[in-house]
Write an enzyme that holds these catalytic residues in place. Structure first.
Site, mmCIF file in Angstrom:
data_model
loop_
_atom_site.group_PDB
_atom_site.id
_atom_site.type_symbol
_atom_site.label_atom_id
_atom_site.label_comp_id
_atom_site.label_asym_id
_atom_site.label_seq_id
_atom_site.Cartn_x
_atom_site.Cartn_y
_atom_site.Cartn_z
ATOM 1 N N GLY B 125 53.914 61.554 47.017
ATOM 2 C CA GLY B 125 53.670 60.296 46.296
ATOM 3 C C GLY B 125 52.381 60.345 45.492
ATOM 4 N N GLU B 242 46.059 78.295 46.376
ATOM 5 C CA GLU B 242 46.661 79.466 45.735
ATOM 6 C C GLU B 242 48.102 79.688 46.181
ATOM 7 O OE1 GLU B 242 47.798 82.475 43.634
ATOM 8 O OE2 GLU B 242 46.154 81.080 43.269
ATOM 9 N N ASN B 370 51.633 71.650 31.116
ATOM 10 C CA ASN B 370 51.008 72.870 30.593
ATOM 11 C C ASN B 370 49.821 72.542 29.695
ATOM 12 O OD1 ASN B 370 52.963 74.121 32.046
ATOM 13 N ND2 ASN B 370 53.764 75.371 30.366
#
Lengths: 376, 383
Positions: B125, B242, B370
């Site tokens: 959420g 990561e 992006n």
């Protein structure tokens, strides 16, 4: 898996970086362009003394037995420092080729010592970058051969003391089998060189070969088996050229980054504008992806399996062929007016990277070769 | 430098490959590359959970296999190459690492094991109608009343909320001061009264996304993760945690491989040099991405932080996923047009391509667009 460089490789890189970027630079580049053949013989001797010329040669021939990855650690700084001396054309390519042919050690010794300069004549006007396509013929004649044909854009030929020429002793024009290699004195009767400077620096020549008579001892390696070593040596040269291009790409990225931070318009650094930020980020990503391809191809070019070697090198050259143009074009664009002048080094890197796109096989050639080579 | 996996890792790969070959059910195949059928997806995840491989990035103490970063990468690669979809990331790769880092012991004990077994499914959420790329401007309020928070607000783009048992939420506990500082991280049971889910159908024709409305939802204070006001720090940790699979390299190899096979079977396409060149271009781009990804993996495997090379992985990875699906659709021609057809049709590469192409438009939007990724990278470049 390990992507790190060895201590020796780091030292090689450091020494090349010192040579290329601290002692060399744009001023030296411009003064070298004034020299005949675009080659400073003092620097060439220095490269010999540093052991770089012998780096790709086997130890028994007076070389250092270096790997392609070692060579890449020299080439990348040479690219970032705009070094014009023909390290790849006159050391990497002929060095690998002579080694693969197990040529006599005198030639290799001269190469390593810097006394001799070499050029490999393989491309022809109709070969479209394919070394298997060879219309130059070598007819057996008594105890020697008579060569006739036409070679195109032979890099470093005007400086060379020895030419290595591919010529067909048997087979059809496009056959990999039947190609032989000959070491030839460029002063020989029957050779006509038309020298010219190449975009971005360096000299090349087109060579007409007309009834050139050589002895049997001029042949390097065995008759008809020249393609395999030529193909492999060209892959080594291509991988090295990719490393050199990476150096130039990274230099352009750095210069463009600095310029965006420093140049002010509308009362602020132009690097504060998002459209320019994203463009620089795109350049950065292409440089990193290219670096991965340089690492990959520098390792895989050593593969004993020709298909693995070919796919790796062709993938790298195809990728960098496009990425280098993108980075160079954006660097010029983001520098604006000053980017299209000869006053700034940016325009010279641009030319060098444009030339890189066409040297050692274009993107189109390498995409064809990649697709034609099975993966397993 | 050595680009090959160690003999131990290669043996591990063989083991995973064999297991995948025997255990990936046909109907799980990635018609569009993401989970779209609840029962098959859950059955698959529970199968992995029973094997102990579901929470494959987790240490043993929390129910994971305790694999190295390289083994995790190999596992995910083999999963993709076997044609199995990725598992729902919300519990496994998002909440899991957050709880391990910021959760208290009771929270870890309560929530981690069921995730690792595939028994409880989570959703995320974060986004709100007015808080997309500017996530920190979120408005969903949580007001403390004794031992509960009363939550009111709306979340949107909530993937698989309609499958989920729980939602982890960013909520505003303090409306004053800098917007980043008043955010907290709450765990909410989806069965709590006051939660309403409305479906959003996406352009691939499926229902993955939802709006989630929260009206006077009572959440026990023990469901707060970390401190009150620490939510933004936790959210950033989660986003930067990561994941060496973020580029989707193996999934793209799988999809490109399917396209290669379909082209090879086609008498016209297989002879067309333009098509050959297009496939070669995609494969070369994928190799560049793969080796960039491996550079990151190498660093992570050595316990180093990912290098700057990793910053472009999400951008390039999603662009390539999109380009491959576009090639699948375009080369499919009329064969790509059947829409929402039976499962057996969807499993041919061309028939599923259109949905894949449509669905993957989201890939360059979710997880930080992006463009936002490029803003972040521009900061790293000190612009």
């Amino acid at each position: 898996m390990d992507f790190s460089y060895s201590q020796e490789q780091k030292m090689l890189r450091e020494s090349a970086d010192k040579f290329a970027n601290k002692g060399y630079g744009f001023e030296r580049y411009k003064s070298t362009l004034e020299l005949p053949g675009h080659c400073d013989s003092t620097l060439w001797s220095q490269m010999a003394e540093l052991g770089w010329l012998g780096l790709p040669l086997p130890e028994e021939a007076g070389g250092l037995g270096g790997s392609a990855l070692d060579v890449s650690q020299i080439c990348e700084p040479l690219g970032s420092g705009m070094v014009l001396e023909p390290y790849i054309a006159s050391a990497v390519l002929p060095g690998r080729l002579l080694s693969l042919c197990e040529a006599d050690t005198d030639l290799l010794g001269e190469l390593a010592g810097g006394e001799a300069q070499f050029a490999v004549a393989w491309a022809e006007p109709d070969s479209r970058e394919d070394p298997a396509c060879c219309t130059t013929r070598a007819q057996a004649d008594g105890d020697g051969y008579v060569l006739s044909g036409h070679k195109q854009c032979v890099l470093n030929a005007p400086n060379a003391t020895t030419l290595i020429v591919s010529a067909r002793t048997s087979g059809g024009d496009h056959d990999a089998d039947g190609i032989s290699l000959f070491a030839i004195d460029p002063q020989s009767a029957g050779l006509a060189l038309r020298p010219y400077p190449v975009m971005g620096g360096g000299y090349a020549a087109d060579i007409r070969i007309d009834q050139l008579r050589v002895g049997a001892d001029a042949m390097i390696g065995s008759a008809g088996n020249g393609f395999a070593p030529l193909d492999a040596a060209l892959d080594h040269a291509t991988a090295a050229a990719c490393a050199q291009a990476l150096g130039a790409m990274n230099a352009l990225l750095e210069r463009t980054r600095e310029y965006l931070r420093m140049r002010k318009q509308f009362d602020k650094p132009i690097g504060s504008f998002q459209v320019l930020q994203h463009r620089l980020v795109d350049m950065f990503i292409e440089v990193e992806q290219s670096r991965s391809m340089v690492m990959m191809s520098s390792v895989r070019v050593e593969s004993a399996e020709p298909a693995v070697r070919r796919r790796a090198v062709s993938a790298a050259k195809a990728y960098l062929g496009q990425a280098s143009k993108f980075v160079a074009q954006q660097a010029v664009q983001l520098h604006g007016g000053i980017g299209v002048t000869e006053e700034l080094d940016v325009g010279h890197y641009f030319r060098q990277l444009s030339a890189f796109g066409s040297l050692y096989g274009s993107r189109e050639y390498h995409l064809r070769r990649f697709a034609a080579t099975p993966s397993e | 430098m050595n680009l090959d996996f160690s003999p131990e890792d290669q043996a591990f790969r063989a083991e995973v490959r064999a297991w995948m070959r025997d255990n990936v059910p046909q109907q799980v195949g990635p018609s569009i590359g993401i989970p779209s059928h609840k029962e098959t997806q859950f059955a698959w995840e529970r199968k992995l959970g029973a094997k102990g491989w579901l929470a494959y990035t987790w240490p043993k103490e929390y129910g994971g296999p305790g694999w190295t970063a390289t083994q995790q990468y190999i596992f995910d690669t083999e999963r993709a190459l076997a044609g199995a979809p990725p598992c729902g990331p919300f519990g496994l790769s998002m909440l899991g690492p957050v709880l391990m880092r910021y959760g208290n012991e009771a929270q870890k004990q309560r929530y981690l094991p069921p995730i690792a077994r595939g028994e409880e499914f989570w959703c995320q959420g974060y986004s709100e109608p007015g808080a997309g790329s500017d996530l920190a401007s979120l408005k969903t309020r949580a007001v403390r009343e004794e031992d509960h928070y009363i939550v009111n607000g709306q979340k949107i783009w909530t993937t698989q909320a309609h499958w989920a048992d729980f939602i982890f939420c960013l909520v505003r506990t303090n409306p004053d001061g800098p917007k980043q500082q008043g955010i907290s991280f709450l765990l909410i049971d989806m069965a709590t009264p006051g939660i309403e889910i409305r479906p959003i159908t996406t352009i691939d024709g499926h229902h993955h996304l939802n709006e989630v409305f929260l009206t006077d939802v009572r959440v026990p204070v023990e469901n707060l993760v970390g401190e009150e006001g620490e939510g933004w720090t936790i959210a950033k940790y989660l986003l930067t945690h990561e994941r060496t699979s973020i580029a989707g390299v193996a999934d793209s190899y799988y999809q490109l491989g399917r396209l290669h096979e379909a082209v090879a079977d086609d008498p016209v396409l297989s002879q067309d040099p333009v098509v050959t060149r297009r496939l070669a271009t995609l494969e070369v781009d994928l190799m560049a991405l793969e080796y960039t990804n491996l550079r990151t993996l190498d660093r992570v495997a050595k316990g180093q932080p990912p290098g700057s090379e990793s910053s472009g992985l999400k951008i390039k990875g999603t662009e390539l996923q999109q380009a491959i699906s576009e090639a699948q659709m375009e080369l499919g021609g009329l064969g790509a047009l059947p829409w929402l057809t039976a499962a057996e049709d969807v499993h041919t590469v061309f028939a599923g391509a259109t949905q894949r192409y449509n669905f993957l438009r989201a890939s360059s939007i979710y997880g930080g667009t992006n463009e936002i990724q490029k803003n972040v990278l521009a900061k790293l470049l000190q612009l």
